[in-house]
Design a protein around this motif. Structure first.
Motif, PDB file in Angstrom:
ATOM      1  N   ILE A 281       2.614  -8.374 -10.077  1.00 13.82           N
ATOM      2  CA  ILE A 281       1.434  -8.384  -9.222  1.00 13.82           C
ATOM      3  C   ILE A 281       1.834  -8.863  -7.835  1.00 13.82           C
ATOM      4  O   ILE A 281       2.306  -9.987  -7.665  1.00 13.82           O
ATOM      5  CB  ILE A 281       0.332  -9.289  -9.808  1.00 13.82           C
ATOM      6  CG1 ILE A 281      -0.151  -8.716 -11.132  1.00 13.82           C
ATOM      7  CG2 ILE A 281      -0.818  -9.451  -8.836  1.00 13.82           C
ATOM      8  CD1 ILE A 281      -1.177  -9.554 -11.836  1.00 13.82           C
ATOM      9  N   GLN A 282       1.657  -7.979  -6.858  1.00 14.12           N
ATOM     10  CA  GLN A 282       1.906  -8.320  -5.455  1.00 14.12           C
ATOM     11  C   GLN A 282       0.555  -8.630  -4.832  1.00 14.12           C
ATOM     12  O   GLN A 282      -0.282  -7.744  -4.667  1.00 14.12           O
ATOM     13  CB  GLN A 282       2.585  -7.163  -4.737  1.00 14.12           C
ATOM     14  CG  GLN A 282       3.888  -6.759  -5.375  1.00 14.12           C
ATOM     15  CD  GLN A 282       4.385  -5.412  -4.866  1.00 14.12           C
ATOM     16  OE1 GLN A 282       3.707  -4.742  -4.109  1.00 14.12           O
ATOM     17  NE2 GLN A 282       5.564  -5.036  -5.312  1.00 14.12           N
ATOM     18  N   THR A 283       0.339  -9.883  -4.471  1.00  6.34           N
ATOM     19  CA  THR A 283      -1.005 -10.332  -4.100  1.00  6.34           C
ATOM     20  C   THR A 283      -1.572  -9.615  -2.880  1.00  6.34           C
ATOM     21  O   THR A 283      -2.749  -9.242  -2.882  1.00  6.34           O
ATOM     22  CB  THR A 283      -1.038 -11.847  -3.859  1.00  6.34           C
ATOM     23  OG1 THR A 283      -0.038 -12.200  -2.915  1.00  6.34           O
ATOM     24  CG2 THR A 283      -0.828 -12.599  -5.157  1.00  6.34           C
ATOM     25  N   LYS A 284      -0.775  -9.396  -1.850  1.00  4.83           N
ATOM     26  CA  LYS A 284      -1.299  -8.732  -0.652  1.00  4.83           C
ATOM     27  C   LYS A 284      -1.741  -7.305  -0.975  1.00  4.83           C
ATOM     28  O   LYS A 284      -2.829  -6.872  -0.592  1.00  4.83           O
ATOM     29  CB  LYS A 284      -0.237  -8.722   0.453  1.00  4.83           C
ATOM     30  CG  LYS A 284      -0.738  -8.163   1.758  1.00  4.83           C
ATOM     31  CD  LYS A 284       0.310  -8.263   2.840  1.00  4.83           C
ATOM     32  CE  LYS A 284      -0.220  -7.664   4.130  1.00  4.83           C
ATOM     33  NZ  LYS A 284       0.762  -7.713   5.210  1.00  4.83           N
ATOM     34  N   LYS A 285      -0.911  -6.591  -1.709  1.00  3.29           N
ATOM     35  CA  LYS A 285      -1.245  -5.230  -2.114  1.00  3.29           C
ATOM     36  C   LYS A 285      -2.441  -5.224  -3.069  1.00  3.29           C
ATOM     37  O   LYS A 285      -3.309  -4.357  -2.993  1.00  3.29           O
ATOM     38  CB  LYS A 285      -0.019  -4.594  -2.777  1.00  3.29           C
ATOM     39  CG  LYS A 285      -0.136  -3.132  -3.032  1.00  3.29           C
ATOM     40  CD  LYS A 285       1.181  -2.597  -3.585  1.00  3.29           C
ATOM     41  CE  LYS A 285       1.082  -1.128  -3.859  1.00  3.29           C
ATOM     42  NZ  LYS A 285       2.313  -0.583  -4.424  1.00  3.29           N
TER      43      LYS A 285
END
Length: 126
Positions: A91-95
């Motif tokens: 999980i990439q938070t910004k994306k």
């Protein structure tokens, strides 16, 4: 002067498509990039569409449906998070936040248009 500002804000909240268009035109003039301007206008007006859906629902049915709007928002957040995790395994938070916000924009624009049409039909025939 304060009445003019209040009228403009009320119009933009009531008709978020106008707010979206104003932001789109402004960002196109500044950046000269239409695709970025569409994304920026969508990002900046998501909350306007949520508020407009709330007011349309409360006007049509004469009660508060804030819990439904929050439930839709959190359901979309869960689905987008699960989709990103299942596709990339990470999980990439910004994306993730960008995807949640943009998918909510799409969902609330559709809900806004459907409720506006429904509200018009109900008011015409009653």
């Amino acid at each position: 002067m304060s009445e003019l500002v209040a009228s403009v804000i009320a119009t933009i909240v009531t008709i978020p498509l106008l707010g979206w268009y104003i932001i789109y035109i402004t960002t196109v003039k500044i950046s000269k990039n239409k695709s970025k301007s569409i994304r920026r206008a969508s990002d900046w007006t998501t909350l306007l569409f949520m508020v407009a859906v709330y007011f349309i629902m409360s006007e049509i049915w004469s009660q508060s449906f804030l819990w439904i709007i929050l439930a839709i928002f959190f359901f979309i957040s869960l689905v987008v998070t699960w989709m990103q995790w299942s596709v990339s395994g990470d999980i990439q938070t910004k994306k993730l936040f960008r995807g949640i916000w943009r998918f909510n924009f799409l969902a609330f624009v559709i809900i806004y248009l459907l409720l506006s049409g429904y509200g018009l039909i109900v008011r015409i025939f009653s």
